[in-house]
Design an enzyme around this catalytic site. Structure first.
Site, PDB file in Angstrom:
ATOM      1  N   ASN A   1       0.815  -1.216   0.000  1.00 15.34           N
ATOM      2  CA  ASN A   1       0.000   0.000   0.000  1.00 15.34           C
ATOM      3  C   ASN A   1       0.848   1.266   0.000  1.00 15.34           C
ATOM      4  O   ASN A   1       2.076   1.230   0.090  1.00 15.34           O
ATOM      5  CB  ASN A   1      -0.960  -0.014   1.190  1.00 15.34           C
ATOM      6  CG  ASN A   1      -2.290  -0.649   0.830  1.00 15.34           C
ATOM      7  OD1 ASN A   1      -3.002  -0.164  -0.047  1.00 15.34           O
ATOM      8  ND2 ASN A   1      -2.621  -1.758   1.486  1.00 15.34           N
TER       9      ASN A   1
ATOM     10  N   HIS B   1      22.658  -1.646   9.179  1.00  8.79           N
ATOM     11  CA  HIS B   1      23.974  -1.011   9.231  1.00  8.79           C
ATOM     12  C   HIS B   1      24.845  -1.753  10.241  1.00  8.79           C
ATOM     13  O   HIS B   1      24.360  -2.181  11.292  1.00  8.79           O
ATOM     14  CB  HIS B   1      23.861   0.451   9.667  1.00  8.79           C
ATOM     15  CG  HIS B   1      23.281   1.350   8.635  1.00  8.79           C
ATOM     16  ND1 HIS B   1      24.020   1.905   7.619  1.00  8.79           N
ATOM     17  CD2 HIS B   1      22.019   1.792   8.449  1.00  8.79           C
ATOM     18  CE1 HIS B   1      23.249   2.656   6.864  1.00  8.79           C
ATOM     19  NE2 HIS B   1      22.013   2.609   7.342  1.00  8.79           N
TER      20      HIS B   1
ATOM     21  N   THR C   1      10.905  -7.504  15.789  1.00 10.83           N
ATOM     22  CA  THR C   1      12.351  -7.721  15.882  1.00 10.83           C
ATOM     23  C   THR C   1      12.716  -9.200  15.930  1.00 10.83           C
ATOM     24  O   THR C   1      13.888  -9.540  15.797  1.00 10.83           O
ATOM     25  CB  THR C   1      12.909  -7.040  17.141  1.00 10.83           C
ATOM     26  OG1 THR C   1      12.286  -7.614  18.300  1.00 10.83           O
ATOM     27  CG2 THR C   1      12.625  -5.540  17.120  1.00 10.83           C
TER      28      THR C   1
END
Length: 561
Positions: free
Chosen positions: A96, A124, A175
């Site tokens: 979306n 990172h 996570t």
């Protein structure tokens, strides 16, 4: 592969609705629009590593800079999506508007991704020996199974596997791996329950979905009349009820009702006229919005008192629904230092007036959000100071701010709704002491003075259902009692629609004018009905979802505190 078209690259006759609701394209697009989409896909498919399935749709307003892309049949990428890396999307999937999909991401079939979600299949390096920007990227990749529903404003981090049939609730920060069939929510995301167990925890339908659909149909049919009867042609403004003076809130309620039921703006003014009228009210010095025809200077406007405080919510979200924003920062809040914020919080009357205190926090948090949303700076550290104070002053035994009296929990529960609406809910953060909160709210919900048949008003019901709904995203605490209460209330509320007039704020006989249909009552009860139905797993039958002041999704997701 790159596609990143600006407005000048698109045919002026291009129907923008397809870019934001792409699932409607192949059933209703014109031959010319279909041809343009085929040409768009054809240009993309000429690049190495690109395959596009039958009846797929890619908005020309999406930014797709993927190294490789496999987009399955009947899958869609909507406007302003940002897609990079190595991406494989199965059949019947929807990415979306404003969604970010980056890195290495593999999705199965039937994956639905809500707006403003980020699926980040890279990271990172963070070795302390060098600045982060000089370090290489890493990528474990993200795998998403079949039949997965990912709500709006979700963040999925690199290395996560989401099992088939899972649901990631709006605002979740994922996570860790999500097992099949799990419903997860919160920041960080926690398992709420197994999706297959929902039927055993929800009250049996018993015709409820049909009743909800019939209610919504009647409300949509009557919506133009409801808005028309509240329009004062003499003043050229909206009134809450016939015979009352025009108010800014009435104008905002009319915008919310039209958006919710009709998907448009009140026909009494054009969209541009609605926007200009609201923007013209804002005081550029304080950023506050006074009531219509209020005389006086900027110095007489005060955050925390008068209608200008609630207008931070009502006008801000009305402008948001209109596709606009405040023209000026809310300076009255942006200028408050962390020390001043905590000093005011310390002085608020939490013991005697928990609702008033919660309302101040609600408006402050919302003003801070508008400032953030428009890249206007709040005083450095002030938002952290607000949440820090709230987290350290929550009552561990009740889950609220302030303590219940022996006689009633009305003010602390009502204040809790206002406080958390503008803070924890609006910013996508979990609430503290959630199990104790459920105990407190359920005890209050049994008080016959406020919730017996014929005693309810919109504030009291909203201020119970929203905390219970918010808590249900974190815990199963006393879920059967929650759904039983929601069912009892919902079955009553559905009978309170007045044909052609809307809903009254209160059904209590002694409520006077508040016992008559009004824009405020109509707007609030429409949102309440959605929350009650959602607790029962039936909200989809309504065919609407609040998008303004009472929106269920976080408006801005903050990192975990």
């Amino acid at each position: 592969m790159t596609t990143n078209c600006g407005d000048n690259d698109v045919n002026p006759q291009h129907d923008l609705s397809y870019d934001y609701s792409p699932w409607t394209f192949w059933n209703s697009a014109s031959d010319a629009e279909r041809e343009a989409q085929h040409e768009h896909q054809k240009a993309l498919a000429q690049r190495d590593g690109v395959t596009i399935g039958e009846r797929a749709f890619l908005s020309p307003f999406a930014s797709v800079t993927a190294d490789t892309l496999s987009l399955g049949a009947d899958s869609f990428i909507a406007a302003h999506a940002y897609v990079t890396g190595s991406i494989a999307i199965g059949d019947d999937c929807t990415v979306n508007a404003f969604t970010v999909v980056r890195g290495t991401v593999v999705m199965g079939d039937g994956v639905r991704i809500g707006a403003h979600t980020s699926i980040l299949g890279f990271n990172h390096s963070m070795d302390p020996s060098a600045p982060v920007f000089k370090q290489p990227l890493t990528s474990k990749g993200i795998s998403i199974g079949d039949d997965v529903w990912i709500g709006s404003n979700v963040v999925v981090l690199d290395g996560v596997t989401v099992g088939s049939h899972a649901v990631l609730a709006a605002g979740a920060v994922v996570t860790k791996d999500v097992p099949e069939w799990s419903i997860v929510g919160g920041n960080p995301a926690r398992r709420i329950r197994d999706r297959r167990d929902a039927a055993s925890q929800e009250v049996p339908d018993g015709g409820l979905r049909s009743a909800l659909a019939a209610f919504a149909e009647a409300a949509r049919r009557d919506a133009p009349a409801v808005l028309s009867r509240s329009w004062s042609s003499r003043d050229g403004r909206f009134v809450d009820q016939s015979g009352t003076a025009p108010t800014v809130r009435a104008h905002c309620d009319a915008i919310e009702i039209a958006d919710l039921l009709l998907g448009t703006v009140p026909e009494q003014l054009s969209r541009a006229q609605h926007v200009s009228r609201l923007l013209a009210l804002q005081d550029p010095v304080t950023g506050l919005v006074p009531e219509f025809d209020t005389s006086g200077s900027s110095g007489e406007l005060r955050f925390g008192r008068g209608p200008e405080t609630y207008h931070v919510l009502s006008v801000g979200y009305a402008l948001d629904l209109l596709g606009s924003r405040f023209a000026h920062p809310i300076h009255a809040v942006a200028a408050m230092s962390p020390a001043l914020v905590t000093a005011v919080l310390d002085e608020l009357p939490w013991t005697k007036e928990a609702w008033e205190s919660g309302a101040w926090v609600d408006a402050w948090g919302t003003a801070a959000y508008w400032n953030l949303d428009q890249r206007h700076a709040n005083s450095a550290g002030s938002l952290d100071a607000l949440f820090g104070w709230l987290l350290t002053h929550a009552n561990a035994s009740s889950g609220t701010w302030g303590s219940p009296s022996e006689d009633t929990r009305l003010k602390i529960v009502n204040g809790y709704y206002r406080l958390t609406r503008g803070t924890f809910a609006q910013f996508g953060l979990p609430v503290p002491y959630v199990e104790r909160l459920v105990d407190t709210v359920l005890k209050h919900s049994a008080d016959p003075r406020y919730f017996a048949p014929g005693r309810q008003n919109a504030c009291n019901v909203l201020d119970v259902v929203h905390p219970l709904w918010l808590a249900a995203k974190q815990t199963d605490q006393r879920r059967p009692e929650t759904t039983a209460w929601a069912r009892i209330q919902l079955e009553q509320v559905l009978g309170w629609w007045h044909s052609g007039e809307g809903m009254a704020f209160s059904v209590a006989a002694e409520s006077g004018s508040r016992n008559l249909p009004s824009l405020q009552g109509t707007e609030m009860w429409l949102a309440i009905i959605w929350y009650l139905a959602d607790l029962l797993g039936c909200a989809e039958a309504l065919g609407y979802r609040p998008r303004g002041v009472h929106r269920p999704e976080p408006a801005y997701v903050l990192p975990t505190l």
